[in-house]
Design a protein around this motif. Structure first.
Motif, short mmCIF file in Angstrom:
data_model
loop_
_atom_site.label_atom_id
_atom_site.label_comp_id
_atom_site.label_asym_id
_atom_site.label_seq_id
_atom_site.Cartn_x
_atom_site.Cartn_y
_atom_site.Cartn_z
N PHE A 277 7.22 0.99 7.43
CA PHE A 277 8.68 1.04 7.29
C PHE A 277 9.20 2.46 7.53
O PHE A 277 10.26 2.64 8.15
CB PHE A 277 9.10 0.57 5.89
CG PHE A 277 8.95 -0.92 5.67
CD1 PHE A 277 8.40 -1.75 6.64
CD2 PHE A 277 9.36 -1.50 4.47
CE1 PHE A 277 8.27 -3.11 6.43
CE2 PHE A 277 9.24 -2.86 4.26
CZ PHE A 277 8.69 -3.67 5.23
N ASN A 278 8.46 3.44 7.04
CA ASN A 278 8.85 4.84 7.25
C ASN A 278 8.77 5.20 8.73
O ASN A 278 9.66 5.87 9.27
CB ASN A 278 7.95 5.76 6.42
CG ASN A 278 8.52 7.16 6.28
OD1 ASN A 278 9.70 7.41 6.54
ND2 ASN A 278 7.68 8.10 5.88
N LYS B 58 4.78 -3.21 -5.06
CA LYS B 58 6.04 -3.59 -4.42
C LYS B 58 6.82 -2.37 -3.94
O LYS B 58 7.38 -2.37 -2.84
CB LYS B 58 6.89 -4.40 -5.40
CG LYS B 58 8.20 -4.93 -4.82
CD LYS B 58 7.94 -5.98 -3.76
CE LYS B 58 9.23 -6.61 -3.26
NZ LYS B 58 10.08 -5.68 -2.50
N ARG B 59 6.84 -1.30 -4.73
CA ARG B 59 7.67 -0.14 -4.42
C ARG B 59 7.01 0.80 -3.41
O ARG B 59 7.63 1.22 -2.44
CB ARG B 59 8.01 0.62 -5.70
CG ARG B 59 8.98 1.77 -5.49
CD ARG B 59 9.33 2.49 -6.78
NE ARG B 59 8.19 3.20 -7.35
CZ ARG B 59 7.47 2.78 -8.38
NH1 ARG B 59 7.77 1.64 -8.99
NH2 ARG B 59 6.45 3.48 -8.84
N LEU C 289 1.28 11.37 0.65
CA LEU C 289 1.15 10.32 -0.36
C LEU C 289 0.24 10.71 -1.52
O LEU C 289 -0.88 11.19 -1.31
CB LEU C 289 0.60 9.05 0.30
CG LEU C 289 0.23 7.89 -0.64
CD1 LEU C 289 1.49 7.30 -1.28
CD2 LEU C 289 -0.55 6.81 0.11
N GLN C 290 0.73 10.51 -2.73
CA GLN C 290 -0.10 10.56 -3.93
C GLN C 290 -0.48 9.11 -4.25
O GLN C 290 0.32 8.37 -4.80
CB GLN C 290 0.67 11.20 -5.09
CG GLN C 290 1.10 12.64 -4.84
CD GLN C 290 -0.08 13.59 -4.72
OE1 GLN C 290 -0.98 13.60 -5.56
NE2 GLN C 290 -0.07 14.39 -3.67
N GLN D 193 9.81 3.08 -1.79
CA GLN D 193 9.54 4.52 -1.79
C GLN D 193 8.75 4.87 -0.53
O GLN D 193 7.57 4.59 -0.42
CB GLN D 193 8.75 4.88 -3.05
CG GLN D 193 8.40 6.35 -3.17
CD GLN D 193 7.56 6.62 -4.42
OE1 GLN D 193 7.82 6.06 -5.49
NE2 GLN D 193 6.52 7.44 -4.28
N TYR D 194 9.44 5.47 0.44
CA TYR D 194 8.77 5.85 1.68
C TYR D 194 7.79 7.00 1.44
O TYR D 194 7.97 7.81 0.54
CB TYR D 194 9.79 6.32 2.73
CG TYR D 194 10.65 5.23 3.33
CD1 TYR D 194 10.36 3.89 3.14
CD2 TYR D 194 11.76 5.55 4.11
CE1 TYR D 194 11.15 2.90 3.71
CE2 TYR D 194 12.56 4.57 4.68
CZ TYR D 194 12.25 3.24 4.46
OH TYR D 194 13.02 2.26 5.02
N TRP D 195 6.76 7.07 2.27
CA TRP D 195 5.79 8.16 2.16
C TRP D 195 5.14 8.43 3.52
O TRP D 195 5.23 7.63 4.44
CB TRP D 195 4.71 7.86 1.12
CG TRP D 195 4.08 6.50 1.24
CD1 TRP D 195 4.44 5.36 0.58
CD2 TRP D 195 2.98 6.13 2.09
NE1 TRP D 195 3.64 4.30 0.96
CE2 TRP D 195 2.73 4.75 1.88
CE3 TRP D 195 2.17 6.82 3.01
CZ2 TRP D 195 1.72 4.05 2.54
CZ3 TRP D 195 1.16 6.13 3.68
CH2 TRP D 195 0.96 4.76 3.45
#
Length: 387
Positions: free
Chosen positions: A235-236, A145-146, A120-121, A114-116
């Motif tokens: 990664f984002n 992990k996510r 971000l929350q 899950q990109y952010w």
């Protein structure tokens, strides 16, 4: 899974087994793979979940002599009269179709990401709940992990809390800085983190050939002003860099960069490594960021004409990290613990003022992703069995 066999037959001159399932799907299994994976006590040690059958004994051109089946199993007789029995669920799980293989790989490695960015929350859970409750621990590691980071609140403001998390997953990752280490202002610091200055975005320990996968930081004491934590989803940022400047992405994902770390702590050390700053897998997906400007070596093993283009690409990458779109800033309070993916997130720190006493103190540790993923799989199974 509880599958049922409608029909099983031998194909391709006895080198292939086909199964038609009651749900209308079909699976194919090579004879050589079936013989290699015979589950009988002579070929498989169930107590260790490990193969006993020796590859030296395998005929790679083997064919099936006889095949029988019922709804729940197939029984194969081989040319030397050895018999193998395979349960339906075991076979169905290992179907060679692309769809089945992809499904199993997702179950094994949980690749969902899950990109952010700055929106971000931050996933937040209770420290004690994670230690004592398997469902909470499963949720903790699943989010880690996510999303790549989870904050745990409610730990004490004393040293030793990271050791409890290490025991919860299995064990911690020993490095030259010890099983745990103290991030605070130190005289003659052997690491830039042990100062009060600003730390730019970095991953920890790219000077190692196998950098630690997960980092744990526990806030024991926090300064009143400054010392804020900054994080970014590497990664984002890589995704954005590839879209914005493919050439810069290509340079950073193909150029080997030297990293070094020399000093004395847990013991004396002299560490050297070479990494691509953006590490890709065989499908071109980003799997790890290796970047720490402090330990990037002065030695740079590239032809001279590639030096300036490399710096231009790296500067663009760093500028993207620091943009408002991607950077997330927060302040840790005493008793907070952050656990994050050191292969994905880059983290930094705002500067703070040094005083006559230590005004900011974090205790840190590392864990290996193999250990974390092992615990995650075990917790998943435990939670699924309970439900």
């Amino acid at each position: 899974m509880h599958c049922a066999i409608q029909k099983a037959e031998i194909l391709d001159g006895a080198h292939l087994m086909q199964i038609l399932w009651h749900d209308g799907t079909e699976s194919f299994y090579p004879a050589v793979w079936l013989r290699d994976n015979c589950q009988c006590p002579d070929c498989y040690l169930d107590s260790a979940k490990a193969r006993k059958f020796l590859l030296e004994s395998l005929d790679v051109n083997i064919g099936i002599k006889e095949l029988s089946f019922d709804k729940k199993r197939v029984l194969i007789t081989w040319p030397n009269e050895h018999c193998s029995e395979f349960e339906t669920d075991w076979l169905k799980k290992r179907c060679f179709s692309q769809q089945a293989r992809e499904k199993l790989q997702r179950e094994l490695f949980l690749p969902e990401c899950q990109y952010w960015g700055s929106e971000l929350q931050l996933p937040t859970m209770d420290f004690e709940d994670v230690l004592k409750n398997d469902e909470h621990a499963y949720k903790w590691l699943s989010n880690l992990k996510r999303v790549g980071i989870v904050r745990l609140t409610g730990a004490s403001d004393k040293r030793g809390e990271v050791l409890k998390l290490g025991k919860r997953i299995g064990f911690l990752y020993l490095t030259f800085y010890g099983h745990t280490w103290q991030v605070q202002d130190k005289i003659n610091a052997n690491n830039v983190a042990y100062t009060t200055g600003k730390l730019s975005f970095h991953t920890d320990y790219p000077a190692l050939r196998h950098p630690p996968g997960v980092q744990i930081l526990h806030c024991v004491k926090q300064t009143v002003t400054g010392g804020d934590t900054e994080i970014v989803d590497g990664f984002n940022v890589c995704h954005k860099l590839k879209e914005k400047d493919p050439r810069a992405f290509q340079i950073l994902s193909s150029t080997f960069v030297d990293f070094t770390d020399i000093g004395v702590d847990y013991c004396d050390f002299s560490v050297q490594s070479k990494h691509r700053i953006i590490e890709l897998d065989d499908k071109g997906q980003v799997v790890r960021i290796n970047f720490n400007n402090a330990t990037r070596d002065t030695i740079f093993d590239v032809p001279i004409e590639k030096v300036q283009p490399f710096y231009a690409a790296l500067k663009e990458f760093v500028d993207l990290m620091n943009s408002k779109e991607f950077k997330f800033t927060f302040k840790m309070n005493p008793g907070d613990v952050i656990t994050f993916d050191n292969w994905r997130l880059l983290h930094g720190r705002c500067s703070y003022e040094a005083g006559t006493e230590i005004s900011r103190h974090l205790e840190g540790a590392y864990a290996d992703w193999d250990v974390v993923m092992s615990r995650l799989r075990i917790l998943r199974q435990s939670v699924q069995n309970r439900n």
